[in-house]
Design an enzyme around this catalytic site. Sequence first.
Site, PDB file in Angstrom:
ATOM      1  N   ASP A   1      -0.047  -7.568   1.678  1.00 25.19           N
ATOM      2  CA  ASP A   1       0.386  -6.176   1.755  1.00 25.19           C
ATOM      3  C   ASP A   1       1.913  -6.047   1.787  1.00 25.19           C
ATOM      4  OD1 ASP A   1       0.065  -3.405   1.784  1.00 25.19           O
ATOM      5  OD2 ASP A   1      -0.063  -3.308   3.964  1.00 25.19           O
TER       6      ASP A   1
ATOM      7  N   HIS B   1       0.811  -1.223   0.000  1.00 28.99           N
ATOM      8  CA  HIS B   1       0.000   0.000   0.000  1.00 28.99           C
ATOM      9  C   HIS B   1       0.847   1.276   0.000  1.00 28.99           C
ATOM     10  CE1 HIS B   1       0.338  -0.134   4.517  1.00 28.99           C
ATOM     11  NE2 HIS B   1       0.401   1.169   4.333  1.00 28.99           N
TER      12      HIS B   1
ATOM     13  N   SER C   1       4.764   2.668   8.321  1.00 31.20           N
ATOM     14  CA  SER C   1       4.218   1.508   7.634  1.00 31.20           C
ATOM     15  C   SER C   1       5.227   0.972   6.623  1.00 31.20           C
ATOM     16  CB  SER C   1       2.930   1.910   6.915  1.00 31.20           C
ATOM     17  OG  SER C   1       2.337   0.793   6.318  1.00 31.20           O
TER      18      SER C   1
END
Length: 171
Positions: free
Chosen positions: A75, A46, A149
């Site tokens: 992911d 992402h 992230s």
Amino acid sequence: MSLLTELSNAVRSVAATVGPSVVSIGRNARGAGVVVGAGQVLTNAHNLRDRTTQVTFADGRAVQATLAGIDVDADLAVLSVDTAAAPPITWAEVAASAGDVVFAVALGRSTPRVTMGLVTAIGRPFRGPRGRRIDASIEHAVPLARGSSGGPLVDVEGRLVGINTHRLRDG
């Protein structure tokens, strides 16, 4: 030596060990990543907006990377990029367990940002980006700042145990 001194030393040690392997992803550091091998950076899927993206290394060098592989359901994405002198992170030989102390590392403006917490559960499913179910997870209570992230989750020795992928609520 006091417990607080030992904790401070552990954070400094993780920053020194892992920091040179951590990268920021995107022109505005929208995410993080980690060098896992010569020419390879692991991050979250992402974090990518296209098949190419800018990767900035701890030494300040910014390089265009290309997508080498992606697993949208997990992911995860691997980028091909000239990692130059950035060392690959060492992988943990033992899986994380509930109660383990872990550290999240992301790249600040010029130094690594290190936060600390505990593993709270293993294998607990959750909904990741775009609502996809992720089963093989390490749930932890490490505060994650924006841009963390895709960054590494490491054990007390600075060895990779996971990749941070999803913040719940405020951190």
